[in-house]
Write an enzyme that holds these catalytic residues in place. Structure first.
Site, short mmCIF file in Angstrom:
data_model
loop_
_atom_site.label_atom_id
_atom_site.label_comp_id
_atom_site.label_asym_id
_atom_site.label_seq_id
_atom_site.Cartn_x
_atom_site.Cartn_y
_atom_site.Cartn_z
N GLU A 128 0.84 -1.20 0.00
CA GLU A 128 0.00 0.00 0.00
C GLU A 128 0.87 1.25 0.00
O GLU A 128 2.02 1.22 0.44
CB GLU A 128 -0.84 -0.03 1.28
CG GLU A 128 -2.26 0.30 1.30
CD GLU A 128 -2.99 1.04 0.23
OE1 GLU A 128 -2.38 1.66 -0.65
OE2 GLU A 128 -4.22 1.04 0.32
N ASP A 129 0.31 2.34 -0.48
CA ASP A 129 1.08 3.60 -0.45
C ASP A 129 1.05 4.25 0.92
O ASP A 129 2.08 4.66 1.44
CB ASP A 129 0.55 4.58 -1.53
CG ASP A 129 -0.95 4.85 -1.42
OD1 ASP A 129 -1.64 4.21 -0.61
OD2 ASP A 129 -1.43 5.72 -2.18
N ARG A 185 1.61 12.38 -9.04
CA ARG A 185 2.09 11.01 -8.78
C ARG A 185 3.49 10.78 -9.33
O ARG A 185 4.18 9.85 -8.91
CB ARG A 185 1.16 9.98 -9.44
CG ARG A 185 -0.25 9.93 -8.89
CD ARG A 185 -0.97 8.71 -9.42
NE ARG A 185 -2.41 8.75 -9.20
CZ ARG A 185 -3.03 8.37 -8.10
NH1 ARG A 185 -2.33 7.93 -7.07
NH2 ARG A 185 -4.34 8.43 -8.00
N PHE A 211 -1.12 16.42 4.66
CA PHE A 211 -1.41 15.84 3.34
C PHE A 211 -0.15 15.87 2.47
O PHE A 211 0.51 16.89 2.36
CB PHE A 211 -2.54 16.61 2.65
CG PHE A 211 -2.99 15.98 1.37
CD1 PHE A 211 -3.82 14.86 1.39
CD2 PHE A 211 -2.56 16.48 0.15
CE1 PHE A 211 -4.21 14.25 0.20
CE2 PHE A 211 -2.96 15.88 -1.05
CZ PHE A 211 -3.78 14.77 -1.01
N ASP A 252 -3.75 5.73 6.57
CA ASP A 252 -4.14 6.96 7.26
C ASP A 252 -5.02 6.55 8.46
O ASP A 252 -4.50 6.22 9.52
CB ASP A 252 -4.87 7.84 6.24
CG ASP A 252 -5.14 9.24 6.73
OD1 ASP A 252 -4.64 9.61 7.79
OD2 ASP A 252 -5.86 9.99 6.04
P1 5GP Z 1 -7.42 5.41 5.12
O1 5GP Z 1 -8.53 4.50 4.72
O2 5GP Z 1 -6.27 4.69 5.79
O3 5GP Z 1 -7.90 6.56 5.95
O4 5GP Z 1 -6.89 6.11 3.81
C1 5GP Z 1 -6.02 5.50 2.94
C2 5GP Z 1 -6.07 6.17 1.59
O5 5GP Z 1 -6.28 7.59 1.71
C3 5GP Z 1 -4.75 6.01 0.88
O6 5GP Z 1 -4.69 4.81 0.13
C4 5GP Z 1 -4.70 7.25 0.03
O7 5GP Z 1 -5.37 7.02 -1.18
C5 5GP Z 1 -5.47 8.29 0.81
N1 5GP Z 1 -4.58 9.20 1.59
C6 5GP Z 1 -4.48 9.27 2.93
N2 5GP Z 1 -3.61 10.22 3.30
C7 5GP Z 1 -3.13 10.77 2.15
C8 5GP Z 1 -2.17 11.82 1.86
O8 5GP Z 1 -1.57 12.45 2.74
N3 5GP Z 1 -1.96 12.07 0.55
C9 5GP Z 1 -2.57 11.42 -0.46
N4 5GP Z 1 -2.27 11.77 -1.71
N5 5GP Z 1 -3.49 10.43 -0.23
C10 5GP Z 1 -3.75 10.11 1.06
#
Ligand code: 5GP
Length: 178
Positions: free
Chosen positions: A102-103, A168, A155, A106
């Protein structure tokens, strides 16, 4: 390039390419050490993890397979409103050692959803490798064994991550400037 402009927002470099590459190589060596002999199946979550996945896999030296999945978001009738469906799993996961790539994690809700979905296919074990984790935002207890970098709640874009589809392509990671 120390600052970039994407639409209405300015971003400043916060993690340089060399630091990213060093941590990605470290994560790969941990995976090589831990999962040797397990023929892991890496499941890369598109789009955000494409760059991380490519660099990570260049350092994986154990026999392994790789495939790609995507999360399709749609509004549905559920308590959370948005349902994320996992699409693109064509492999038989039964009895396999899976590594989700995963990238960023959050809140962790996306990862939890993935784990729940993959779990129904009876893999032997599921490991998580995430380029980035925002530990202060995590609302779900997750065992993220392989983390390249932990970051604050801001962010970020670059190295696969986007703002409104853009950004990206950058080699560095950038944080939004207020
Ligand atoms: P979660 O479900 O863990 O809250 O969110 C995960 C997804 O939110 C990540 O796969 C990504 O797509 C997006 N995301 C969360 N934080 C960031 C951030 O700081 N930058 C970007 N570009 N995407 C984020």
């Amino acid at each position: 390039m120390d600052t970039i402009q994407i639409k209405d927002k300015t971003f400043a470099v916060s993690i340089h390419e060399a630091d990213i590459q060093r941590e990605v190589a470290r994560v790969a060596s941990e995976i090589n050490r831990d999962l040797e002999g397990k023929n892991p199946l890496f499941l890369s979550v598109l789009n955000g993890s494409f760059m991380f996945t490519a660099d990570l896999m260049k350092h994986i030296t154990i026999p392994c397979e790789i495939s790609f999945v995507k999360l399709a978001s749609y509004q549905g009738v559920s308590s959370t409103g948005v349902i994320k469906e996992v699409i693109g799993i064509n492999e038989d996961l039964a009895g396999r050692t899976i590594v989700i790539v995963e990238d960023i994690v959050d809140t962790g809700l996306t990862m939890q959803r993935l784990l729940d979905t993959l779990g129904t296919r009876h893999p032997k074990e599921i490991h998580i490798a995430s380029l980035l984790v925002k530990p202060d935002k995590l609302t779900v207890p997750l065992n993220i064994e392989y983390v390249a970098m932990r970051i604050p709640n801001d962010f970020i874009v670059g190295y696969g991550l986007d703002y409104d589809g853009l950004g990206r392509n950058y080699r560095n990671i950038y944080t939004v400037v207020d």
